[in-house]
Design a protein around this motif. Sequence first.
Motif, PDB file in Angstrom:
ATOM      1  N   GLY A  98       0.832  -1.188   0.000  1.00 26.25           N
ATOM      2  CA  GLY A  98       0.000   0.000   0.000  1.00 26.25           C
ATOM      3  C   GLY A  98       0.870   1.243   0.000  1.00 26.25           C
ATOM      4  N   GLU A  99       0.285   2.367  -0.370  1.00 22.90           N
ATOM      5  CA  GLU A  99       1.053   3.612  -0.405  1.00 22.90           C
ATOM      6  C   GLU A  99       0.123   4.812  -0.436  1.00 22.90           C
ATOM      7  OE1 GLU A  99       3.251   4.282  -4.019  1.00 22.90           O
ATOM      8  OE2 GLU A  99       1.828   3.092  -5.204  1.00 22.90           O
ATOM      9  N   LEU A 100       0.675   5.965  -0.117  1.00 22.82           N
ATOM     10  CA  LEU A 100      -0.004   7.245  -0.262  1.00 22.82           C
ATOM     11  C   LEU A 100       0.668   7.979  -1.414  1.00 22.82           C
ATOM     12  CD1 LEU A 100      -0.304   8.358   3.487  1.00 22.82           C
ATOM     13  CD2 LEU A 100      -2.004   7.170   2.088  1.00 22.82           C
ATOM     14  N   VAL A 101      -0.098   8.309  -2.449  1.00 22.08           N
ATOM     15  CA  VAL A 101       0.470   8.907  -3.649  1.00 22.08           C
ATOM     16  C   VAL A 101       0.076  10.384  -3.712  1.00 22.08           C
ATOM     17  CG1 VAL A 101       0.706   8.737  -6.149  1.00 22.08           C
ATOM     18  CG2 VAL A 101       0.234   6.676  -4.809  1.00 22.08           C
ATOM     19  N   PRO A 102       1.035  11.303  -3.623  1.00 22.01           N
ATOM     20  CA  PRO A 102       0.716  12.743  -3.727  1.00 22.01           C
ATOM     21  C   PRO A 102       0.138  13.065  -5.097  1.00 22.01           C
ATOM     22  CG  PRO A 102       2.927  12.414  -2.842  1.00 22.01           C
ATOM     23  CD  PRO A 102       2.465  11.081  -3.343  1.00 22.01           C
ATOM     24  N   LEU A 103      -0.616  14.139  -5.148  1.00 26.42           N
ATOM     25  CA  LEU A 103      -1.304  14.509  -6.379  1.00 26.42           C
ATOM     26  C   LEU A 103      -0.332  14.720  -7.541  1.00 26.42           C
ATOM     27  CD1 LEU A 103      -3.959  15.226  -7.762  1.00 26.42           C
ATOM     28  CD2 LEU A 103      -3.707  17.567  -6.915  1.00 26.42           C
ATOM     29  N   ASP A 104       0.822  15.309  -7.277  1.00 27.42           N
ATOM     30  CA  ASP A 104       1.758  15.604  -8.366  1.00 27.42           C
ATOM     31  C   ASP A 104       2.555  14.371  -8.826  1.00 27.42           C
ATOM     32  OD1 ASP A 104       3.318  15.295  -6.139  1.00 27.42           O
ATOM     33  OD2 ASP A 104       4.360  17.211  -6.312  1.00 27.42           O
ATOM     34  N   GLU A 105       2.343  13.213  -8.183  1.00 27.24           N
ATOM     35  CA  GLU A 105       3.046  11.989  -8.577  1.00 27.24           C
ATOM     36  C   GLU A 105       2.105  10.938  -9.163  1.00 27.24           C
ATOM     37  OE1 GLU A 105       5.406  10.454  -5.393  1.00 27.24           O
ATOM     38  OE2 GLU A 105       6.336  12.408  -4.941  1.00 27.24           O
ATOM     39  N   LEU A 106       0.839  11.289  -9.360  1.00 28.21           N
ATOM     40  CA  LEU A 106      -0.133  10.322  -9.881  1.00 28.21           C
ATOM     41  C   LEU A 106       0.157   9.994 -11.337  1.00 28.21           C
ATOM     42  CD1 LEU A 106      -3.460  11.829  -8.464  1.00 28.21           C
ATOM     43  CD2 LEU A 106      -2.205   9.848  -7.586  1.00 28.21           C
ATOM     44  N   THR A 107       0.012   8.718 -11.685  1.00 32.63           N
ATOM     45  CA  THR A 107       0.058   8.330 -13.096  1.00 32.63           C
ATOM     46  C   THR A 107      -1.254   8.755 -13.752  1.00 32.63           C
ATOM     47  OG1 THR A 107      -0.954   6.162 -12.738  1.00 32.63           O
ATOM     48  CG2 THR A 107       1.444   6.318 -12.448  1.00 32.63           C
ATOM     49  N   PRO A 108      -1.328   8.782 -15.078  1.00 35.57           N
ATOM     50  CA  PRO A 108      -2.589   9.140 -15.738  1.00 35.57           C
ATOM     51  C   PRO A 108      -3.758   8.265 -15.298  1.00 35.57           C
ATOM     52  CG  PRO A 108      -0.796   9.219 -17.321  1.00 35.57           C
ATOM     53  CD  PRO A 108      -0.213   8.651 -16.062  1.00 35.57           C
ATOM     54  N   LEU A 109      -3.503   6.949 -15.091  1.00 40.40           N
ATOM     55  CA  LEU A 109      -4.575   6.061 -14.645  1.00 40.40           C
ATOM     56  C   LEU A 109      -4.965   6.362 -13.202  1.00 40.40           C
ATOM     57  CD1 LEU A 109      -6.442   3.734 -15.343  1.00 40.40           C
ATOM     58  CD2 LEU A 109      -4.629   2.137 -14.636  1.00 40.40           C
ATOM     59  N   GLN A 110      -3.971   6.570 -12.339  1.00 40.51           N
ATOM     60  CA  GLN A 110      -4.265   6.909 -10.948  1.00 40.51           C
ATOM     61  C   GLN A 110      -5.015   8.232 -10.845  1.00 40.51           C
ATOM     62  OE1 GLN A 110      -0.310   6.760  -9.278  1.00 40.51           O
ATOM     63  NE2 GLN A 110      -0.605   4.690  -8.459  1.00 40.51           N
ATOM     64  N   LYS A 111      -4.753   9.151 -11.753  1.00 37.91           N
ATOM     65  CA  LYS A 111      -5.456  10.432 -11.746  1.00 37.91           C
ATOM     66  C   LYS A 111      -6.949  10.228 -11.978  1.00 37.91           C
ATOM     67  CE  LYS A 111      -5.621  15.001 -11.761  1.00 37.91           C
ATOM     68  NZ  LYS A 111      -6.957  15.297 -12.252  1.00 37.91           N
ATOM     69  N   LYS A 112      -7.316   9.255 -12.811  1.00 39.68           N
ATOM     70  CA  LYS A 112      -8.733   8.939 -13.019  1.00 39.68           C
ATOM     71  C   LYS A 112      -9.351   8.398 -11.743  1.00 39.68           C
ATOM     72  CE  LYS A 112      -8.380   7.990 -17.982  1.00 39.68           C
ATOM     73  NZ  LYS A 112      -8.600   6.989 -19.057  1.00 39.68           N
ATOM     74  N   TYR A 113      -8.597   7.542 -11.037  1.00 39.26           N
ATOM     75  CA  TYR A 113      -9.096   7.010  -9.768  1.00 39.26           C
ATOM     76  C   TYR A 113      -9.219   8.124  -8.726  1.00 39.26           C
ATOM     77  CZ  TYR A 113      -7.754   2.516 -11.875  1.00 39.26           C
ATOM     78  OH  TYR A 113      -7.612   1.434 -12.707  1.00 39.26           O
ATOM     79  N   TYR A 114      -8.263   9.022  -8.728  1.00 41.00           N
ATOM     80  CA  TYR A 114      -8.286  10.161  -7.801  1.00 41.00           C
ATOM     81  C   TYR A 114      -9.507  11.041  -8.070  1.00 41.00           C
ATOM     82  CZ  TYR A 114      -6.755  14.350  -5.302  1.00 41.00           C
ATOM     83  OH  TYR A 114      -6.687  15.433  -4.457  1.00 41.00           O
ATOM     84  N   ASP A 115      -9.745  11.355  -9.314  1.00 37.47           N
ATOM     85  CA  ASP A 115     -10.880  12.206  -9.661  1.00 37.47           C
ATOM     86  C   ASP A 115     -12.208  11.564  -9.270  1.00 37.47           C
ATOM     87  OD1 ASP A 115      -9.174  14.090 -10.684  1.00 37.47           O
ATOM     88  OD2 ASP A 115      -9.412  13.461 -12.776  1.00 37.47           O
ATOM     89  N   TYR A 116     -12.264  10.237  -9.280  1.00 36.15           N
ATOM     90  CA  TYR A 116     -13.513   9.548  -8.924  1.00 36.15           C
ATOM     91  C   TYR A 116     -13.714   9.484  -7.410  1.00 36.15           C
ATOM     92  CZ  TYR A 116     -17.067   5.950  -8.432  1.00 36.15           C
ATOM     93  OH  TYR A 116     -18.195   5.263  -8.071  1.00 36.15           O
ATOM     94  N   THR A 117     -12.632   9.333  -6.648  1.00 39.61           N
ATOM     95  CA  THR A 117     -12.780   9.050  -5.214  1.00 39.61           C
ATOM     96  C   THR A 117     -12.435  10.202  -4.277  1.00 39.61           C
ATOM     97  OG1 THR A 117     -10.515   8.183  -5.090  1.00 39.61           O
ATOM     98  CG2 THR A 117     -12.262   6.607  -5.585  1.00 39.61           C
TER      99      THR A 117
END
Length: 292
Positions: free
Chosen positions: A242-261
């Motif tokens: 597990g990990e905590l991913v800062p906003l400026d380190e998100l991959t394009p796919l993780q950014k979609k997950y971030y925007d949803y959650t």
Amino acid sequence: MNDLIEIYRRIEYLRNNGVKMKEIADYINMAPSVLSALYSSVLPTYVTSLKQGRSEEDSLNLALSQVNNVSKKRLLGNLAAIKDLLFSLEPAGEANRANPFMEMMNVEMLRSVQEVYNYSGAYLSYSLSSSNGCLKVEPYLIESSEDNTYVKVTHMSAYNTTHRGVALFNNHQNGYIIFNEREAPQMALFNIYLQLPMYDFPSFLKGLYLSLDYNRNPIARRILFVKQSDSTDMEEFLEMKGELVPLDELTPLQKKYYDYTCQSGDFIRTCMIPSPQLNENDLEREKKMLAI
């Protein structure tokens, strides 16, 4: 022949309380195929025929004509013994009968084992971190327990601590994951509600979770489970992190997950307001504090 109706109701009761048909058949010394035919065909047809106004004799003859492995002579000759045996058989966990909710939970856990094949495997979950605005990524493993009595869930937090809990799956519509987030004897339940899609082997599951923040105030947030593997091997699972991913380190796919959650409308917070009055004005104070 009223015994036939009582036998039918008793078999139904035992099945609804987690007793398997093979266990019932072995207990009453009846071949499983015969018991299955009796329960699924003969007795339902018999009851329906009685309701339609036919005599007991005609109803039984009609019901037995639907199958070829149930002997009328043997059935009627053993009717009293079958009934006595069925009523002497009790489901496991009889102590829970005084608590209907716990009894229902035990039944649902057994049923969920039959559904877990559709959802078992390793997942990565995505949600908003309680401590900051990071995307929280945590592994989950969903599988049947070793004795096939419940669905076991293993959760690994972003800080690499593990928790064990249970899952309930209901009619391909709703799923629930429940475990204790603290070390015993403390109780801090972590509850996840999942929406189950109406097709087999989904690649991701989405829902909401309710837990406690660091101040032990309840929070509700959106969560997304993305399947990584069908494997339920524990060694493979423990290699996931597990990990905590800062906003400026998100991959394009993780950014979609971030925007949803992780948007402002994707979580609900509450807090306790120290107040000697504890009246309606505190409700307004709480909302103002949460807006800060």
